[in-house]
Design a protein around this motif. Structure first.
Motif, PDB file in Angstrom:
ATOM      1  N   GLU A 173       0.817  -1.216   0.000  1.00 47.23           N
ATOM      2  CA  GLU A 173       0.000   0.000   0.000  1.00 47.23           C
ATOM      3  C   GLU A 173       0.853   1.270   0.000  1.00 47.23           C
ATOM      4  O   GLU A 173       0.331   2.366   0.031  1.00 47.23           O
ATOM      5  CB  GLU A 173      -0.945   0.018   1.205  1.00 47.23           C
ATOM      6  CG  GLU A 173      -2.084  -0.989   1.120  1.00 47.23           C
ATOM      7  CD  GLU A 173      -1.636  -2.400   1.489  1.00 47.23           C
ATOM      8  OE1 GLU A 173      -0.764  -2.554   2.366  1.00 47.23           O
ATOM      9  OE2 GLU A 173      -2.153  -3.342   0.864  1.00 47.23           O
ATOM     10  N   GLY A 174       2.162   1.120   0.014  1.00 40.76           N
ATOM     11  CA  GLY A 174       3.060   2.263   0.025  1.00 40.76           C
ATOM     12  C   GLY A 174       3.387   2.792   1.406  1.00 40.76           C
ATOM     13  O   GLY A 174       4.051   3.812   1.535  1.00 40.76           O
ATOM     14  N   GLU A 175       2.927   2.095   2.439  1.00 40.52           N
ATOM     15  CA  GLU A 175       3.227   2.498   3.814  1.00 40.52           C
ATOM     16  C   GLU A 175       4.679   2.145   4.139  1.00 40.52           C
ATOM     17  O   GLU A 175       5.144   1.037   3.860  1.00 40.52           O
ATOM     18  CB  GLU A 175       2.293   1.760   4.775  1.00 40.52           C
ATOM     19  CG  GLU A 175       2.543   2.042   6.227  1.00 40.52           C
ATOM     20  CD  GLU A 175       1.654   1.210   7.135  1.00 40.52           C
ATOM     21  OE1 GLU A 175       1.899   1.251   8.348  1.00 40.52           O
ATOM     22  OE2 GLU A 175       0.748   0.522   6.631  1.00 40.52           O
ATOM     23  N   VAL A 176       5.393   3.088   4.734  1.00 36.66           N
ATOM     24  CA  VAL A 176       6.793   2.868   5.087  1.00 36.66           C
ATOM     25  C   VAL A 176       6.875   1.952   6.303  1.00 36.66           C
ATOM     26  O   VAL A 176       6.334   2.269   7.362  1.00 36.66           O
ATOM     27  CB  VAL A 176       7.510   4.205   5.368  1.00 36.66           C
ATOM     28  CG1 VAL A 176       8.937   3.965   5.829  1.00 36.66           C
ATOM     29  CG2 VAL A 176       7.473   5.098   4.140  1.00 36.66           C
ATOM     30  N   LEU A 177       7.524   0.817   6.143  1.00 37.82           N
ATOM     31  CA  LEU A 177       7.715  -0.126   7.246  1.00 37.82           C
ATOM     32  C   LEU A 177       9.079   0.064   7.901  1.00 37.82           C
ATOM     33  O   LEU A 177       9.238  -0.240   9.077  1.00 37.82           O
ATOM     34  CB  LEU A 177       7.566  -1.565   6.748  1.00 37.82           C
ATOM     35  CG  LEU A 177       6.219  -1.910   6.112  1.00 37.82           C
ATOM     36  CD1 LEU A 177       6.231  -3.345   5.627  1.00 37.82           C
ATOM     37  CD2 LEU A 177       5.082  -1.674   7.089  1.00 37.82           C
ATOM     38  N   ALA A 178      10.049   0.547   7.148  1.00 38.21           N
ATOM     39  CA  ALA A 178      11.375   0.871   7.693  1.00 38.21           C
ATOM     40  C   ALA A 178      11.893   2.064   6.903  1.00 38.21           C
ATOM     41  O   ALA A 178      12.123   1.959   5.698  1.00 38.21           O
ATOM     42  CB  ALA A 178      12.319  -0.308   7.593  1.00 38.21           C
ATOM     43  N   ASP A 179      12.032   3.188   7.581  1.00 35.97           N
ATOM     44  CA  ASP A 179      12.540   4.385   6.926  1.00 35.97           C
ATOM     45  C   ASP A 179      13.984   4.154   6.492  1.00 35.97           C
ATOM     46  O   ASP A 179      14.610   3.158   6.862  1.00 35.97           O
ATOM     47  CB  ASP A 179      12.444   5.576   7.888  1.00 35.97           C
ATOM     48  CG  ASP A 179      12.361   6.898   7.165  1.00 35.97           C
ATOM     49  OD1 ASP A 179      12.339   6.899   5.924  1.00 35.97           O
ATOM     50  OD2 ASP A 179      12.321   7.936   7.848  1.00 35.97           O
ATOM     51  N   VAL A 180      14.538   5.065   5.752  1.00 38.74           N
ATOM     52  CA  VAL A 180      15.865   4.897   5.164  1.00 38.74           C
ATOM     53  C   VAL A 180      16.894   4.528   6.233  1.00 38.74           C
ATOM     54  O   VAL A 180      16.986   5.166   7.283  1.00 38.74           O
ATOM     55  CB  VAL A 180      16.305   6.181   4.436  1.00 38.74           C
ATOM     56  CG1 VAL A 180      17.723   6.041   3.901  1.00 38.74           C
ATOM     57  CG2 VAL A 180      15.331   6.507   3.317  1.00 38.74           C
ATOM     58  N   PHE A 181      17.641   3.470   5.941  1.00 39.38           N
ATOM     59  CA  PHE A 181      18.743   3.040   6.798  1.00 39.38           C
ATOM     60  C   PHE A 181      19.882   2.591   5.898  1.00 39.38           C
ATOM     61  O   PHE A 181      19.681   2.266   4.730  1.00 39.38           O
ATOM     62  CB  PHE A 181      18.310   1.922   7.770  1.00 39.38           C
ATOM     63  CG  PHE A 181      17.782   0.686   7.101  1.00 39.38           C
ATOM     64  CD1 PHE A 181      18.606  -0.406   6.873  1.00 39.38           C
ATOM     65  CD2 PHE A 181      16.445   0.603   6.707  1.00 39.38           C
ATOM     66  CE1 PHE A 181      18.116  -1.550   6.254  1.00 39.38           C
ATOM     67  CE2 PHE A 181      15.944  -0.537   6.105  1.00 39.38           C
ATOM     68  CZ  PHE A 181      16.783  -1.624   5.876  1.00 39.38           C
ATOM     69  N   THR A 182      21.080   2.598   6.429  1.00 43.63           N
ATOM     70  CA  THR A 182      22.276   2.287   5.651  1.00 43.63           C
ATOM     71  C   THR A 182      22.902   1.000   6.162  1.00 43.63           C
ATOM     72  O   THR A 182      22.983   0.785   7.368  1.00 43.63           O
ATOM     73  CB  THR A 182      23.296   3.435   5.758  1.00 43.63           C
ATOM     74  OG1 THR A 182      22.668   4.631   5.274  1.00 43.63           O
ATOM     75  CG2 THR A 182      24.540   3.165   4.939  1.00 43.63           C
TER      76      THR A 182
END
Length: 52
Positions: free
Chosen positions: A21-30
């Motif tokens: 659905e486009g919901e962010v489950l994990a924001d940007v991480f490196t």
């Protein structure tokens, strides 16, 4: 369905995880471009699969 976006570079990769659905489950991480980094990525993906 879970989508994992990965911006690939030589030494590190920037990643994020979305559901279908486009919901962010994990924001940007490196993660590092090594075995430990890929194990860390798997540890972030597994919980996202359980959020269905």
């Amino acid at each position: 369905m879970v989508c994992v976006g990965i911006d690939v570079a030589k030494d590190k990769h920037d990643c994020f995880i979305l559901n279908s659905e486009g919901e962010v489950l994990a924001d940007v991480f490196t993660i590092a471009n090594n075995r430990e980094g890929f194990e860390a990525l798997l540890q972030r993906i597994h919980p996202a699969l359980q959020t269905k």
